[in-house]
Scaffold this motif. Structure first.
Motif, short mmCIF file in Angstrom:
data_model
loop_
_atom_site.label_atom_id
_atom_site.label_comp_id
_atom_site.label_asym_id
_atom_site.label_seq_id
_atom_site.Cartn_x
_atom_site.Cartn_y
_atom_site.Cartn_z
N ALA A 49 1.02 -1.16 -0.06
CA ALA A 49 0.12 0.04 0.09
C ALA A 49 0.74 1.30 0.10
CB ALA A 49 -0.77 0.00 1.15
N PHE A 50 0.39 2.19 -0.71
CA PHE A 50 1.07 3.74 -0.83
C PHE A 50 0.53 4.64 -0.42
CE2 PHE A 50 3.06 1.03 -4.36
CZ PHE A 50 4.21 0.99 -3.92
N ILE A 51 0.99 5.40 0.60
CA ILE A 51 0.56 6.84 0.75
C ILE A 51 1.38 7.83 -0.11
CG2 ILE A 51 0.03 8.71 2.52
CD1 ILE A 51 -0.31 6.62 4.60
N GLU A 82 1.54 -8.28 -6.28
CA GLU A 82 0.36 -8.99 -6.93
C GLU A 82 -0.76 -7.84 -6.70
OE1 GLU A 82 -1.16 -12.79 -6.06
OE2 GLU A 82 0.65 -13.53 -5.61
N GLU A 83 -0.62 -7.25 -5.51
CA GLU A 83 -1.77 -6.37 -5.18
C GLU A 83 -1.50 -4.98 -4.58
OE1 GLU A 83 -4.66 -8.14 -2.66
OE2 GLU A 83 -6.06 -6.32 -2.88
N VAL A 84 -1.68 -3.89 -5.18
CA VAL A 84 -1.26 -2.49 -4.66
C VAL A 84 -2.59 -1.79 -4.35
CG1 VAL A 84 -0.26 -0.33 -5.63
CG2 VAL A 84 0.69 -2.47 -6.31
N THR A 85 -2.49 -1.14 -3.29
CA THR A 85 -3.58 0.03 -2.77
C THR A 85 -2.74 1.27 -2.45
OG1 THR A 85 -4.42 -1.79 -1.58
CG2 THR A 85 -5.16 0.28 -1.00
N VAL A 86 -3.67 2.37 -3.37
CA VAL A 86 -2.85 3.50 -3.29
C VAL A 86 -4.11 4.70 -2.52
CG1 VAL A 86 -1.32 3.42 -5.20
CG2 VAL A 86 -3.56 4.14 -5.64
N TYR A 87 -3.42 5.62 -1.83
CA TYR A 87 -4.44 6.53 -0.98
C TYR A 87 -4.45 7.75 -2.30
CZ TYR A 87 -6.48 8.44 3.24
OH TYR A 87 -7.25 8.70 4.07
N ALA A 88 -5.34 7.90 -2.99
CA ALA A 88 -5.63 8.87 -4.07
C ALA A 88 -6.21 10.18 -3.51
CB ALA A 88 -6.03 8.40 -5.22
N PHE A 89 -7.36 9.94 -2.62
CA PHE A 89 -7.87 11.10 -2.17
C PHE A 89 -8.64 10.74 -1.13
CE2 PHE A 89 -11.83 13.95 -2.35
CZ PHE A 89 -11.14 15.10 -2.73
N SER A 90 -8.32 11.57 0.22
CA SER A 90 -9.14 11.39 1.47
C SER A 90 -10.18 12.15 1.70
CB SER A 90 -8.07 11.35 2.37
OG SER A 90 -8.11 12.49 2.98
N ILE A 91 -11.30 11.51 2.50
CA ILE A 91 -12.50 12.44 2.76
C ILE A 91 -11.98 13.88 3.28
CG2 ILE A 91 -14.43 12.83 4.16
CD1 ILE A 91 -14.77 9.54 3.85
N SER A 117 -9.93 -7.60 -0.49
CA SER A 117 -8.75 -7.47 -0.50
C SER A 117 -7.93 -8.04 0.53
CB SER A 117 -8.10 -6.11 -0.62
OG SER A 117 -8.61 -5.40 -1.70
N SER A 118 -6.78 -8.47 0.51
CA SER A 118 -5.83 -8.85 1.68
C SER A 118 -5.41 -7.87 2.42
CB SER A 118 -4.71 -9.87 1.09
OG SER A 118 -3.78 -9.08 0.39
N ASP A 119 -4.81 -8.13 3.56
CA ASP A 119 -4.26 -7.04 4.28
C ASP A 119 -2.89 -6.75 3.49
OD1 ASP A 119 -6.50 -6.97 6.12
OD2 ASP A 119 -5.39 -8.22 7.50
N PRO A 120 -2.33 -5.47 3.55
CA PRO A 120 -1.00 -5.16 2.92
C PRO A 120 0.12 -5.76 3.84
CG PRO A 120 -2.10 -3.11 3.76
CD PRO A 120 -3.18 -4.17 4.19
N ASP A 121 1.12 -6.24 3.32
CA ASP A 121 2.00 -6.77 3.84
C ASP A 121 3.03 -5.69 4.23
OD1 ASP A 121 1.52 -9.67 3.60
OD2 ASP A 121 1.62 -8.98 1.36
N PHE A 155 -5.61 5.78 6.83
CA PHE A 155 -5.47 4.81 5.79
C PHE A 155 -5.22 3.40 6.25
CE2 PHE A 155 -2.67 3.42 1.99
CZ PHE A 155 -3.76 3.06 1.48
N LEU A 156 -6.11 2.83 5.79
CA LEU A 156 -6.04 1.24 6.41
C LEU A 156 -5.62 0.99 7.83
CD1 LEU A 156 -4.10 0.12 2.87
CD2 LEU A 156 -6.75 0.10 3.24
N LEU A 157 -6.22 1.80 8.49
CA LEU A 157 -5.87 1.70 10.14
C LEU A 157 -6.04 0.05 10.66
CD1 LEU A 157 -7.45 4.77 11.59
CD2 LEU A 157 -5.22 4.22 10.86
N TRP A 158 -7.43 -0.59 10.15
CA TRP A 158 -7.54 -2.01 10.60
C TRP A 158 -6.57 -2.98 10.12
CZ3 TRP A 158 -12.52 -3.45 13.04
CH2 TRP A 158 -12.62 -4.72 13.19
N GLN A 159 -6.52 -2.81 8.57
CA GLN A 159 -5.69 -3.75 7.82
C GLN A 159 -4.32 -3.50 8.06
OE1 GLN A 159 -7.81 -1.41 6.88
NE2 GLN A 159 -9.32 -1.86 5.25
#
Ligand code: FPP
Ligand code: MG
Length: 326
Positions: free
Chosen positions: A30-32, A72-81, A198-202, A216-220
């Motif tokens: 995951a990327f911020i 295999e999987e990427v999550t990006v923070y593109a726009f927060s509330i 999704s899986s949790d980020p490593d 961002f992804l506080l739980w995951q």
């Protein structure tokens, strides 16, 4: 500018890649992507939006590096509330950039499908203009059966909102008698989140020198390895990513022990059998079934039926959005 790049590593990068591939590679990163405005200022660009445009180009480049590395999987923070609180002109420019990029995404559908890329938008869609919701629904529907690589784009997202909405959906399920209170587990809450497929980020990477998660992804990310780098996102290079993966490899063993002790009373599997099981789930269901902190989630029969209805409702919402005329 396109979402896709061709692999363009030079010999030194290829060599470093071979070395790093002898170690454990994170499955999900995951990327911020922070520092776009400071980059615009540093380069005396006309507006902060120029920084975000460079930020998008960097994202496309970074996605190809992830594929090169075998992530295999990427999550990006593109726009927060929270980003809605920025100047109206910047908010509008970011929404316009998203519009442009999602239209481009649809133009590139053949190539994206050929590469097996599945895109998922995670966030509170109600907060977005309807035309953007439609574009995001189109992109998700078009790539939903792809399973070679997963890209999750967090847009109008915060983690606390994601948890709140998940609980709201579960409470609605209880009200409809689809669930009982003892069906509610942490796995069910996790599964009902925007990122529930999704899986949790490593590994989680944040650029620009800020050392916080910004909702961002506080739980995951509870057992993710977190790598902070001072580099501004538009200046992020292949070498910075490799440094992040190397950091992950150095800390992986101790985090793995933490995950094991967290699940010592539940069904912990060793790495190899876990990966095999996960692979089997992927092949049979054509989706990345949820993997939480190194275990596959299990649900009661009632919760399983609730989740089937939940998924159907979410799917129908996407179809409904994609048929809207804008
Ligand atoms: C944080 O930098 C970045 C953002 C708020 C936006 C990130 C968006 C992109 C990289 C484009 C992605 C677009 C799509 C469609 C996926 P900042 O603005 O906080 O910069 P600063 O920390 O220097 O102020
Ligand atoms: Mg910032």
């Amino acid at each position: 500018m396109s979402w896709m790049r061709d692999s363009s590593l030079n010999w030194a990068q290829k060599f470093a890649l071979k070395v790093i591939k002898t170690g454990k590679i994170p499955r999900h990163v995951a990327f911020i992507m922070d520092g776009n405005r400071r980059y615009a200022k540093k380069l005396h660009l006309t507006t902060s939006t120029d920084g975000h445009v460079h930020g998008f180009d960097k994202l496309a480049e970074a996605l190809q590096w992830c594929l090169d590395i075998g992530i295999e999987e990427v999550t990006v923070y593109a726009f927060s509330i929270e980003n809605f609180k920025r100047d109206e002109s910047e908010v509008n420019a970011l929404l316009e950039l998203a519009r442009e990029k999602f239209n481009k995404f649809m133009e590139e559908s053949d190539e994206l499908n050929k590469r097996g890329i599945c895109i998922r938008m995670i966030g509170n869609w109600k907060l977005l203009p309807v035309d953007l919701q439609k574009s995001m629904a189109d992109a998700m529907l078009m790539t939903r059966n792809n399973n070679k690589a997963f890209l999750n784009v967090a847009f109008a997202y915060t983690s606390r909102d994601e948890i709140t909405e998940s609980i709201r959906d579960i409470v609605d399920g209880v009200k409809r008698n689809e669930l009982e209170s003892n069906d509610i587990t942490d796995d069910l809450i996790r599964r009902c989140m925007y990122s529930g497929k999704s899986s949790d980020p490593d590994l989680l990477v944040r650029t620009s020198g800020e050392s916080r998660l910004s909702d961002f992804l506080l739980w995951q990310a509870s057992t993710s390895i977190i790598y902070f780098t001072k580099t501004l996102w538009p200046e992020f290079t292949f070498w910075h990513l490799l440094a992040g993966v190397f950091y992950y490899q150095r800390h992986y063993q101790s985090m793995h022990s933490v995950k094991r002790s967290l699940h010592q009373f539940s069904s912990v599997m060793d790495d190899e059998s876990f990966t095999k099981d996960l692979e089997q789930v992927r092949q049979t269901s054509n989706i990345a079934e949820i993997e939480t902190s190194s275990k596959l989630a299990t649900f009661s029969q009632r919760a399983t039926e609730f989740l089937e209805k939940f998924d159907k409702r979410k799917y129908n919402q996407l179809v409904e959005l994609s048929t809207i005329k804008v």
